[in-house]
Design a protein around this motif. Structure first.
Motif, short mmCIF file in Angstrom:
data_model
loop_
_atom_site.label_atom_id
_atom_site.label_comp_id
_atom_site.label_asym_id
_atom_site.label_seq_id
_atom_site.Cartn_x
_atom_site.Cartn_y
_atom_site.Cartn_z
N GLY A 1 -1.46 -14.11 4.26
CA GLY A 1 -0.72 -15.26 4.74
C GLY A 1 -1.27 -16.50 4.06
N ARG A 2 -0.59 -17.61 4.18
CA ARG A 2 -1.08 -18.85 3.58
C ARG A 2 -2.42 -19.28 4.17
NH1 ARG A 2 0.81 -21.24 -1.01
NH2 ARG A 2 -0.02 -23.13 -0.12
N ASP A 3 -2.74 -18.75 5.36
CA ASP A 3 -4.03 -19.05 5.99
C ASP A 3 -5.17 -18.22 5.39
OD1 ASP A 3 -3.34 -16.57 6.99
OD2 ASP A 3 -3.29 -17.20 9.08
N GLY A 4 -4.85 -17.33 4.43
CA GLY A 4 -5.85 -16.51 3.78
C GLY A 4 -6.18 -15.21 4.49
N VAL A 5 -5.56 -14.96 5.63
CA VAL A 5 -5.79 -13.73 6.38
C VAL A 5 -5.00 -12.59 5.74
CG1 VAL A 5 -5.48 -12.59 8.62
CG2 VAL A 5 -6.22 -14.97 8.52
N VAL A 6 -5.68 -11.47 5.49
CA VAL A 6 -5.03 -10.30 4.89
C VAL A 6 -4.02 -9.72 5.88
CG1 VAL A 6 -5.37 -7.99 3.96
CG2 VAL A 6 -7.02 -9.79 3.44
N ARG A 7 -2.78 -9.57 5.45
CA ARG A 7 -1.70 -9.02 6.28
C ARG A 7 -1.46 -7.55 5.97
NH1 ARG A 7 -2.21 -13.13 9.52
NH2 ARG A 7 -1.28 -15.05 8.80
N LEU A 8 -1.63 -7.17 4.69
CA LEU A 8 -1.39 -5.79 4.27
C LEU A 8 -2.26 -5.52 3.05
CD1 LEU A 8 0.36 -3.21 4.61
CD2 LEU A 8 1.96 -4.24 2.99
N GLU A 9 -2.95 -4.37 3.06
CA GLU A 9 -3.86 -4.05 1.96
C GLU A 9 -3.84 -2.54 1.72
OE1 GLU A 9 -8.32 -5.37 0.68
OE2 GLU A 9 -7.94 -5.11 2.79
N GLN A 10 -3.97 -2.14 0.47
CA GLN A 10 -4.03 -0.72 0.15
C GLN A 10 -5.31 -0.12 0.69
OE1 GLN A 10 -2.76 -1.39 -4.18
NE2 GLN A 10 -2.42 0.78 -3.82
N ALA A 11 -5.22 1.13 1.14
CA ALA A 11 -6.38 1.83 1.68
C ALA A 11 -7.34 2.28 0.58
CB ALA A 11 -5.94 3.03 2.51
N GLY A 12 -6.84 2.54 -0.60
CA GLY A 12 -7.68 3.00 -1.70
C GLY A 12 -7.16 2.51 -3.03
N ASP A 13 -7.97 2.69 -4.05
CA ASP A 13 -7.54 2.28 -5.39
C ASP A 13 -6.41 3.18 -5.88
OD1 ASP A 13 -9.45 0.30 -5.42
OD2 ASP A 13 -10.90 1.48 -6.53
N PRO A 14 -5.40 2.59 -6.52
CA PRO A 14 -4.32 3.42 -7.06
C PRO A 14 -4.80 4.19 -8.28
CG PRO A 14 -4.01 1.13 -7.66
CD PRO A 14 -5.20 1.18 -6.75
N ALA A 15 -4.14 5.31 -8.55
CA ALA A 15 -4.44 6.12 -9.73
C ALA A 15 -3.24 6.03 -10.67
CB ALA A 15 -4.70 7.56 -9.33
N PHE A 16 -3.47 5.66 -11.91
CA PHE A 16 -2.42 5.54 -12.90
C PHE A 16 -2.52 6.73 -13.86
CE2 PHE A 16 -3.50 1.28 -11.55
CZ PHE A 16 -2.27 0.68 -11.38
N ARG A 17 -1.38 7.34 -14.19
CA ARG A 17 -1.40 8.42 -15.18
C ARG A 17 -0.08 8.43 -15.93
NH1 ARG A 17 1.22 13.17 -13.67
NH2 ARG A 17 1.93 13.14 -11.51
N PRO A 18 -0.14 8.75 -17.22
CA PRO A 18 1.10 8.79 -18.00
C PRO A 18 1.93 10.02 -17.63
CG PRO A 18 -0.78 9.43 -19.36
CD PRO A 18 -1.32 9.02 -18.02
N VAL A 19 3.23 9.84 -17.59
CA VAL A 19 4.17 10.94 -17.34
C VAL A 19 5.36 10.78 -18.28
CG1 VAL A 19 3.55 11.28 -14.91
CG2 VAL A 19 5.38 9.72 -15.50
N THR A 20 6.07 11.87 -18.50
CA THR A 20 7.28 11.84 -19.30
C THR A 20 8.43 12.35 -18.44
OG1 THR A 20 6.01 12.23 -21.31
CG2 THR A 20 8.38 12.68 -21.41
N VAL A 21 9.51 11.58 -18.37
CA VAL A 21 10.69 11.95 -17.60
C VAL A 21 11.89 11.86 -18.52
CG1 VAL A 21 12.14 11.39 -15.61
CG2 VAL A 21 9.65 11.08 -15.46
#
Length: 72
Positions: A42-62
């Protein structure tokens, strides 16, 4: 799709301490540039929503096209 979407508001972007911060009149979105972790405040600096863990990035082909898959 909204039949009458709201007009886009003003926003700003700033990078500091390894984070990208997007700020609007009401909210702040922050991305850690090293881990990709995302959180909303929020503008008050209070966290409203946060990820529980670090995301994992990986290449894929579709359908023969390269993409990046993200999972948390």
């Amino acid at each position: 799709m909204a039949p009458e979407p709201p007009a886009p508001g003003q926003w700003s972007a700033a990078e500091a301490d390894g984070r990208l911060r997007l700020t609007t009149a009401r909210d702040i979105a922050e991305v850690d540039l090293k881990t990709g972790r995302l959180r909303f405040l929020g503008r008050d600096g209070v966290v409203r929503l946060e990820q529980a863990g670090d995301p994992a990035f990986r290449p894929v082909t579709v359908d023969g096209k390269p993409y990046v898959s993200v999972s948390a």
